[in-house]
Design a protein around this motif. Sequence first.
Motif, PDB file in Angstrom:
ATOM      1  N   ALA A   1       0.830  -1.208   0.000  1.00 24.62           N
ATOM      2  CA  ALA A   1       0.000   0.000   0.000  1.00 24.62           C
ATOM      3  C   ALA A   1       0.862   1.255   0.000  1.00 24.62           C
ATOM      4  O   ALA A   1       0.516   2.266  -0.625  1.00 24.62           O
ATOM      5  N   ILE A   2       1.995   1.197   0.683  1.00 19.41           N
ATOM      6  CA  ILE A   2       2.928   2.329   0.663  1.00 19.41           C
ATOM      7  C   ILE A   2       3.478   2.525  -0.741  1.00 19.41           C
ATOM      8  O   ILE A   2       3.542   3.646  -1.262  1.00 19.41           O
ATOM      9  N   ARG A   3       3.894   1.411  -1.386  1.00 23.39           N
ATOM     10  CA  ARG A   3       4.420   1.515  -2.752  1.00 23.39           C
ATOM     11  C   ARG A   3       3.383   2.075  -3.715  1.00 23.39           C
ATOM     12  O   ARG A   3       3.724   2.804  -4.649  1.00 23.39           O
ATOM     13  N   GLN A   4       2.120   1.742  -3.488  1.00 25.54           N
ATOM     14  CA  GLN A   4       1.065   2.207  -4.377  1.00 25.54           C
ATOM     15  C   GLN A   4       0.503   3.567  -3.979  1.00 25.54           C
ATOM     16  O   GLN A   4      -0.428   4.072  -4.613  1.00 25.54           O
ATOM     17  N   GLY A   5       1.038   4.162  -2.932  1.00 26.22           N
ATOM     18  CA  GLY A   5       0.616   5.498  -2.517  1.00 26.22           C
ATOM     19  C   GLY A   5      -0.666   5.541  -1.726  1.00 26.22           C
ATOM     20  O   GLY A   5      -1.214   6.624  -1.489  1.00 26.22           O
ATOM     21  N   GLU A   6      -1.149   4.379  -1.264  1.00 28.04           N
ATOM     22  CA  GLU A   6      -2.385   4.352  -0.490  1.00 28.04           C
ATOM     23  C   GLU A   6      -2.149   4.661   0.986  1.00 28.04           C
ATOM     24  O   GLU A   6      -3.069   5.057   1.701  1.00 28.04           O
ATOM     25  N   LEU A   7      -0.920   4.450   1.447  1.00 25.37           N
ATOM     26  CA  LEU A   7      -0.545   4.795   2.813  1.00 25.37           C
ATOM     27  C   LEU A   7       0.729   5.622   2.782  1.00 25.37           C
ATOM     28  O   LEU A   7       1.545   5.489   1.871  1.00 25.37           O
ATOM     29  N   ALA A   8       0.901   6.460   3.801  1.00 23.37           N
ATOM     30  CA  ALA A   8       2.146   7.228   3.920  1.00 23.37           C
ATOM     31  C   ALA A   8       3.295   6.265   4.233  1.00 23.37           C
ATOM     32  O   ALA A   8       3.079   5.197   4.795  1.00 23.37           O
ATOM     33  N   PRO A   9       4.512   6.637   3.890  1.00 24.36           N
ATOM     34  CA  PRO A   9       5.644   5.721   4.100  1.00 24.36           C
ATOM     35  C   PRO A   9       6.051   5.593   5.567  1.00 24.36           C
ATOM     36  O   PRO A   9       5.890   6.531   6.354  1.00 24.36           O
ATOM     37  N   TYR A  10       6.593   4.425   5.897  1.00 33.53           N
ATOM     38  CA  TYR A  10       7.134   4.165   7.228  1.00 33.53           C
ATOM     39  C   TYR A  10       8.506   3.526   7.086  1.00 33.53           C
ATOM     40  O   TYR A  10       8.748   2.752   6.165  1.00 33.53           O
ATOM     41  N   ALA A  11       9.399   3.855   8.014  1.00 32.97           N
ATOM     42  CA  ALA A  11      10.759   3.336   7.948  1.00 32.97           C
ATOM     43  C   ALA A  11      10.853   1.921   8.472  1.00 32.97           C
ATOM     44  O   ALA A  11      11.719   1.146   8.060  1.00 32.97           O
ATOM     45  N   ASP A  12       9.956   1.557   9.388  1.00 26.87           N
ATOM     46  CA  ASP A  12      10.030   0.232  10.001  1.00 26.87           C
ATOM     47  C   ASP A  12       8.640  -0.234  10.378  1.00 26.87           C
ATOM     48  O   ASP A  12       7.780   0.564  10.756  1.00 26.87           O
ATOM     49  N   LEU A  13       8.426  -1.549  10.254  1.00 33.27           N
ATOM     50  CA  LEU A  13       7.175  -2.177  10.668  1.00 33.27           C
ATOM     51  C   LEU A  13       7.505  -3.386  11.523  1.00 33.27           C
ATOM     52  O   LEU A  13       8.479  -4.097  11.261  1.00 33.27           O
ATOM     53  N   GLY A  14       6.677  -3.640  12.521  1.00 33.00           N
ATOM     54  CA  GLY A  14       6.884  -4.834  13.328  1.00 33.00           C
ATOM     55  C   GLY A  14       5.870  -4.928  14.448  1.00 33.00           C
ATOM     56  O   GLY A  14       4.999  -4.069  14.599  1.00 33.00           O
ATOM     57  N   ARG A  15       5.986  -5.992  15.241  1.00 34.11           N
ATOM     58  CA  ARG A  15       5.095  -6.167  16.389  1.00 34.11           C
ATOM     59  C   ARG A  15       5.571  -5.295  17.555  1.00 34.11           C
ATOM     60  O   ARG A  15       6.730  -4.923  17.646  1.00 34.11           O
ATOM     61  N   TRP A  16       4.654  -5.011  18.442  1.00 34.24           N
ATOM     62  CA  TRP A  16       4.978  -4.301  19.684  1.00 34.24           C
ATOM     63  C   TRP A  16       4.333  -5.045  20.834  1.00 34.24           C
ATOM     64  O   TRP A  16       3.195  -5.521  20.717  1.00 34.24           O
ATOM     65  N   TRP A  17       5.063  -5.202  21.921  1.00 34.38           N
ATOM     66  CA  TRP A  17       4.479  -5.777  23.122  1.00 34.38           C
ATOM     67  C   TRP A  17       5.178  -5.220  24.359  1.00 34.38           C
ATOM     68  O   TRP A  17       6.339  -4.826  24.313  1.00 34.38           O
ATOM     69  N   TYR A  18       4.427  -5.208  25.432  1.00 33.32           N
ATOM     70  CA  TYR A  18       4.976  -4.808  26.726  1.00 33.32           C
ATOM     71  C   TYR A  18       4.074  -5.422  27.791  1.00 33.32           C
ATOM     72  O   TYR A  18       2.887  -5.091  27.877  1.00 33.32           O
ATOM     73  N   GLY A  19       4.651  -6.320  28.609  1.00 29.08           N
ATOM     74  CA  GLY A  19       3.819  -7.017  29.579  1.00 29.08           C
ATOM     75  C   GLY A  19       2.746  -7.831  28.868  1.00 29.08           C
ATOM     76  O   GLY A  19       3.031  -8.631  27.986  1.00 29.08           O
ATOM     77  N   GLU A  20       1.509  -7.610  29.232  1.00 35.43           N
ATOM     78  CA  GLU A  20       0.385  -8.330  28.616  1.00 35.43           C
ATOM     79  C   GLU A  20      -0.167  -7.624  27.390  1.00 35.43           C
ATOM     80  O   GLU A  20      -1.009  -8.179  26.681  1.00 35.43           O
ATOM     81  N   GLN A  21       0.280  -6.411  27.149  1.00 31.02           N
ATOM     82  CA  GLN A  21      -0.218  -5.652  26.008  1.00 31.02           C
ATOM     83  C   GLN A  21       0.534  -6.016  24.738  1.00 31.02           C
ATOM     84  O   GLN A  21       1.755  -6.196  24.762  1.00 31.02           O
ATOM     85  N   GLU A  22      -0.180  -6.103  23.634  1.00 33.02           N
ATOM     86  CA  GLU A  22       0.455  -6.424  22.359  1.00 33.02           C
ATOM     87  C   GLU A  22      -0.331  -5.782  21.219  1.00 33.02           C
ATOM     88  O   GLU A  22      -1.562  -5.719  21.255  1.00 33.02           O
ATOM     89  N   ILE A  23       0.392  -5.280  20.226  1.00 32.17           N
ATOM     90  CA  ILE A  23      -0.225  -4.742  19.007  1.00 32.17           C
ATOM     91  C   ILE A  23       0.410  -5.461  17.824  1.00 32.17           C
ATOM     92  O   ILE A  23       1.633  -5.570  17.727  1.00 32.17           O
ATOM     93  N   ASP A  24      -0.410  -5.946  16.929  1.00 36.93           N
ATOM     94  CA  ASP A  24       0.068  -6.801  15.831  1.00 36.93           C
ATOM     95  C   ASP A  24       1.074  -6.091  14.939  1.00 36.93           C
ATOM     96  O   ASP A  24       2.095  -6.657  14.557  1.00 36.93           O
ATOM     97  N   ILE A  25       0.777  -4.845  14.576  1.00 35.40           N
ATOM     98  CA  ILE A  25       1.659  -4.102  13.669  1.00 35.40           C
ATOM     99  C   ILE A  25       1.797  -2.669  14.168  1.00 35.40           C
ATOM    100  O   ILE A  25       0.793  -1.994  14.435  1.00 35.40           O
ATOM    101  N   VAL A  26       3.033  -2.219  14.269  1.00 35.31           N
ATOM    102  CA  VAL A  26       3.304  -0.811  14.549  1.00 35.31           C
ATOM    103  C   VAL A  26       4.311  -0.328  13.508  1.00 35.31           C
ATOM    104  O   VAL A  26       5.331  -0.974  13.269  1.00 35.31           O
ATOM    105  N   GLY A  27       3.981   0.782  12.855  1.00 37.65           N
ATOM    106  CA  GLY A  27       4.867   1.365  11.858  1.00 37.65           C
ATOM    107  C   GLY A  27       5.442   2.669  12.371  1.00 37.65           C
ATOM    108  O   GLY A  27       4.726   3.475  12.988  1.00 37.65           O
ATOM    109  N   LEU A  28       6.741   2.878  12.121  1.00 35.64           N
ATOM    110  CA  LEU A  28       7.417   4.074  12.632  1.00 35.64           C
ATOM    111  C   LEU A  28       7.973   4.913  11.485  1.00 35.64           C
ATOM    112  O   LEU A  28       8.607   4.383  10.571  1.00 35.64           O
TER     113      LEU A  28
END
Length: 460
Positions: free
Chosen positions: A356-383
């Motif tokens: 979607a970034i390559r096709q211009g549907e989303l703004a670009p991000y330098a990194d994508l990955g999972r995030w977690w801390y303790g019991e909290q988790e988010i499937d995808i976080v883009g920075l």
Amino acid sequence: MTFYDREAELEALETAYESGEGEYFVVYGRRRIGKTALLKQFCMDRPHIYYLAAQESEQRQREKFVEQIAAYADERPPRVSDWEDALTYLAEKLQEERLIVAIDEFPYLVAENESLPSYFQSFIDEQLSGTDSMLVLCGSSVSTMESEILGQESPLHGRRTGQIDLQPFSFRDARAVISYEFEDAVQSYSVTGGTAMYLTQFDYDRSLAENIKQEVLSPTAMLYNEPEFLLRTELRSPARYLSILEAIATGHTTPNEIAGATGIGSGPLSKYLQTLRRLRLISRETPVTASMKQSKRSQYVVADEFLRFWFRFVEPNRSSIEEAPEMVYEGTIAPRLADHVSSTFEDICQEAIWEAIRQGELAPYADLGRWWYGEQEIDIVGLAPSDDRILFGECKWTTEPVGHGLVDSLAEKADDVRWGPADRTESFALFSRSGFVDGLADDVDEDWSLFGPEELSTLL
């Protein structure tokens, strides 16, 4: 066998070949990934000598190498006493015509003679460089290729004119092989992954269930014993590695959890994990906002979908599979397949974001990955550090449409992610196997992007 994709890799090889100068190219990657198929496709319709090394004595390897050259030249092979003589004979042929010389499984040669890279260094410097021919060294032992061929201590370091670290097919590329509709294609990919050999074992005119029963659960099928074969090829004593992979595949992802599940002490375990990482069978993950080197919140994951499936469903049920494979599928695999697929779906959703970034549907991000801390988790976080932008995404492989509850939950969890300034720009993305409840798209603002099966299928 049909050759699929690899257009960028073929173009790189062809560009080097057309340079008109002596070229030395390195191709490497995990076993079964498609290196040999790539080489043969590249060599097709071009004058070439292809030599596949084997685990044999140095003398027999050298004899076969010379025999292969002589067979191409249609002449009797000369007697050679060492590799210098063999490469001199090859050089004579390169003076006569332009050739591609492809040596597959080069690490097998190095294993029998550690000085071999020095012989090839002299060959490249003194004999290949004055021609318009091309030498390709290929290997499945990633560690050997990276240390003995590409490493700074190698005599061959700095001489390559190009290299390809061949990767598994992405889901998008694998769709050229997997002819199922999107949902079944995701499930099938969660079993085979992107390894070319595994992908092409399935007959996509059959159902996924039939493919699993016949190509994975059948004791006579190639895939039934594949992980054991793979490890025995790479390692002398694979038993502990097998237990570590099974532990990780069944949810023991931290070093303490793996040690507890396997009974292996933390000291030896660290070395085993390092070896499995070097073989690219596992990977180490940290929260995307943390430092890979400094973070103590690391987790290990099996880096191949098929191995993850096999160690979760096949290895623990070997005895039952030998007796009643149908019952293992119906009673063990089918009820838990959705849970297994959910992890693969998260990776596919990351792939969709990049597309979607390559096709211009989303703004670009330098990194994508999972995030977690303790019991909290988010499937995808883009920075996107340069813009102080952050993306939060959740992926749901469920049979029910996603509703407002996930929107509220993700917005709440986003507040717990400590990254960037207080006035950072936040965006959100939801991915759903079964789409979204009526009205959800109208109720969220422009900061939210919704990707159902149709949108994902179009992107990928």
